[in-house]
Scaffold this motif. Structure first.
Motif, PDB file in Angstrom:
ATOM      1  N   PRO A   1       0.827  -1.214   0.000  1.00 38.54           N
ATOM      2  CA  PRO A   1       0.000   0.000   0.000  1.00 38.54           C
ATOM      3  C   PRO A   1       0.857   1.257   0.000  1.00 38.54           C
ATOM      4  CG  PRO A   1      -0.077  -1.105   2.133  1.00 38.54           C
ATOM      5  CD  PRO A   1       0.611  -2.028   1.202  1.00 38.54           C
TER       6      PRO A   1
ATOM      7  N   TYR B   1      -1.150   1.950  -4.730  1.00 37.53           N
ATOM      8  CA  TYR B   1      -0.145   0.903  -4.604  1.00 37.53           C
ATOM      9  C   TYR B   1       1.245   1.458  -4.894  1.00 37.53           C
ATOM     10  CZ  TYR B   1      -4.275  -2.049  -4.984  1.00 37.53           C
ATOM     11  OH  TYR B   1      -5.502  -2.621  -4.780  1.00 37.53           O
TER      12      TYR B   1
ATOM     13  N   HIS C   1      -3.074 -11.740  -0.736  1.00 37.79           N
ATOM     14  CA  HIS C   1      -2.083 -11.132   0.142  1.00 37.79           C
ATOM     15  C   HIS C   1      -1.308 -12.251   0.835  1.00 37.79           C
ATOM     16  CE1 HIS C   1      -4.881  -7.367   0.735  1.00 37.79           C
ATOM     17  NE2 HIS C   1      -4.416  -7.478  -0.508  1.00 37.79           N
TER      18      HIS C   1
ATOM     19  N   HIS D   1       0.871  -7.588  -1.604  1.00 38.88           N
ATOM     20  CA  HIS D   1      -0.254  -7.876  -2.496  1.00 38.88           C
ATOM     21  C   HIS D   1       0.347  -8.515  -3.747  1.00 38.88           C
ATOM     22  CE1 HIS D   1      -4.055  -6.283  -4.651  1.00 38.88           C
ATOM     23  NE2 HIS D   1      -3.275  -6.733  -5.627  1.00 38.88           N
TER      24      HIS D   1
ATOM     25  N   SER E   1      -8.150  -4.192   3.641  1.00 36.82           N
ATOM     26  CA  SER E   1      -7.316  -3.064   4.053  1.00 36.82           C
ATOM     27  C   SER E   1      -7.945  -2.392   5.266  1.00 36.82           C
ATOM     28  CB  SER E   1      -7.163  -2.060   2.907  1.00 36.82           C
ATOM     29  OG  SER E   1      -8.424  -1.590   2.472  1.00 36.82           O
TER      30      SER E   1
ATOM     31  N   ALA F   1      -2.577   3.692   5.041  1.00 34.44           N
ATOM     32  CA  ALA F   1      -2.919   2.624   4.099  1.00 34.44           C
ATOM     33  C   ALA F   1      -2.250   1.328   4.529  1.00 34.44           C
ATOM     34  CB  ALA F   1      -2.480   2.996   2.683  1.00 34.44           C
ATOM     35  N   THR F   2      -3.036   0.260   4.598  1.00 36.74           N
ATOM     36  CA  THR F   2      -2.519  -1.064   4.955  1.00 36.74           C
ATOM     37  C   THR F   2      -3.223  -2.110   4.105  1.00 36.74           C
ATOM     38  OG1 THR F   2      -4.167  -1.717   6.617  1.00 36.74           O
ATOM     39  CG2 THR F   2      -2.377  -0.262   7.364  1.00 36.74           C
ATOM     40  N   GLU F   3      -2.644  -3.307   4.109  1.00 36.73           N
ATOM     41  CA  GLU F   3      -3.329  -4.472   3.547  1.00 36.73           C
ATOM     42  C   GLU F   3      -3.066  -5.663   4.466  1.00 36.73           C
ATOM     43  OE1 GLU F   3      -4.303  -4.194  -0.988  1.00 36.73           O
ATOM     44  OE2 GLU F   3      -2.141  -4.543  -0.742  1.00 36.73           O
TER      45      GLU F   3
ATOM     46  N   ILE G   1      -0.443  -8.112   8.538  1.00 33.28           N
ATOM     47  CA  ILE G   1      -0.735  -6.830   7.911  1.00 33.28           C
ATOM     48  C   ILE G   1       0.542  -6.065   7.616  1.00 33.28           C
ATOM     49  CG2 ILE G   1      -1.015  -5.667  10.152  1.00 33.28           C
ATOM     50  CD1 ILE G   1      -3.347  -4.061   8.859  1.00 33.28           C
TER      51      ILE G   1
ATOM     52  N   GLY H   1       2.008  -2.050   6.164  1.00 35.20           N
ATOM     53  CA  GLY H   1       1.683  -0.664   5.867  1.00 35.20           C
ATOM     54  C   GLY H   1       2.575  -0.096   4.781  1.00 35.20           C
ATOM     55  N   GLU H   2       2.595   1.214   4.700  1.00 33.44           N
ATOM     56  CA  GLU H   2       3.311   1.891   3.623  1.00 33.44           C
ATOM     57  C   GLU H   2       4.827   1.717   3.712  1.00 33.44           C
ATOM     58  OE1 GLU H   2       1.840   5.955   3.685  1.00 33.44           O
ATOM     59  OE2 GLU H   2      -0.166   5.175   4.094  1.00 33.44           O
TER      60      GLU H   2
END
Length: 287
Positions: A72, A84, A115, A129, A215, A231-233, A255, A257-258
């Motif tokens: 993210p 992305y 993911h 991702h 997310s 922003a996370t996924e 998870i 993050g950026e």
């Protein structure tokens, strides 16, 4: 103290239904994925004889000759709230440690959203991702999960977020009286744990096992750890939804993050983890 916002405002009109779902019967599957081809093609070939269009799959310990992924990132324009990163490439040989993926449809064909975590040989683990068409299996591997008979995740434009996202759809001319699964999409600002329990109650199920990914706006863990990234996924590693509210621990997730890297893994705190863009969930009724 968390510095990222606890809610998000998307550019488009807000959808009324925040937890749409579609009921279905389901089937446990074990798919043999053949090496020497990209992961998109391997999954498509394995699904071709099954005749079902959507569901959830997981694979572990998969050797790869190439792997591409994104993480993210901040949005380059005001058209979306996040985006992305540039594509990251794993040097061969590599290993997928764990991958969770949604099987769905887009424009009449197969679409995969996954993911997971991976590493180069003897290298540090990374989470992200996955880009399926750019990831090459070095050897055969088994994927396990569930495919559905009466519902499908269909990738469609989403006016609220300005992304194309999976939406749960019931298939026409099918029967779901004995449905033991539900496809669920959680919309922005719905709390992950609270929302799962609310849908379980709406379905009249006492308890359901949860599979899925999505997310969040940062992440607050039960043990006090914080992922301070807007922003996370994430992917769900272990979770149970309960219609009477979850007295158990919150969902265990992995998870990133950026900042990228290996990400964080643990159980998230109830009521403190709003969805950022979407969460795509498969619920399996337990009782």
């Amino acid at each position: 103290m968390r510095s990222v916002p606890r809610s998000v405002t998307h550019p488009g009109p807000k959808e009324t239904e925040r937890l749409p779902f579609a009921l279905s019967r389901g089937r446990a599957v074990t798919l043999a994925l053949r090496g020497g081809q990209d992961l998109q093609s391997a999954i498509a070939a394995a699904l071709s004889d099954v005749g079902l269009l959507s569901g959830w799959l997981e694979l572990e310990t998969a050797s790869v000759d190439a792997l591409a992924y994104v993480i993210p990132d901040k949005a380059p324009t005001a058209e979306t709230v996040a985006w992305y990163s540039q594509t990251h490439h794993l040097r061969a040989p590599g290993l997928i440690h764990h991958l969770g993926l949604v099987v769905g449809q887009a424009d009449g064909g197969l679409f995969l959203h996954g993911h997971g975590s991976w590493s180069e040989t003897d290298g540090a683990a990374r989470f992200g991702h996955l880009l399926f068409a750019e990831t090459m299996l070095a050897q055969d591997v088994i994927a396990c999960g569930f495919l559905l008979e009466d519902a499908v995740f269909e990738r469609l434009p989403d006016a609220e977020s300005n992304f194309s996202l999976f939406q749960p759809k019931s298939l026409p001319e099918t029967v779901s009286e004995e449905a033991d699964f539900a496809l669920l999409r959680m919309l922005p600002n719905e709390d992950l744990t609270v929302g799962l329990d609310a849908v379980c109650a709406q379905l009249g199920w006492r308890q359901a096992r949860v599979y899925g990914l999505g997310s969040l706006v940062g992440a607050q863990f039960e043990d006090g750890r914080l992922l301070d990234s807007f922003a996370t996924e994430f992917v769900i590693c272990d979770a149970i939804a309960q219609s009477e509210g979850n007295a158990l621990s919150g969902p265990e997730i992995h998870i990133v993050g950026e900042a990228g890297g290996a990400g964080l893994r643990g159980r998230v705190q109830r009521g403190s983890n709003p969805v950022l863009v979407t969460a795509e969930i498969l619920l399996q009724r337990l009782s």
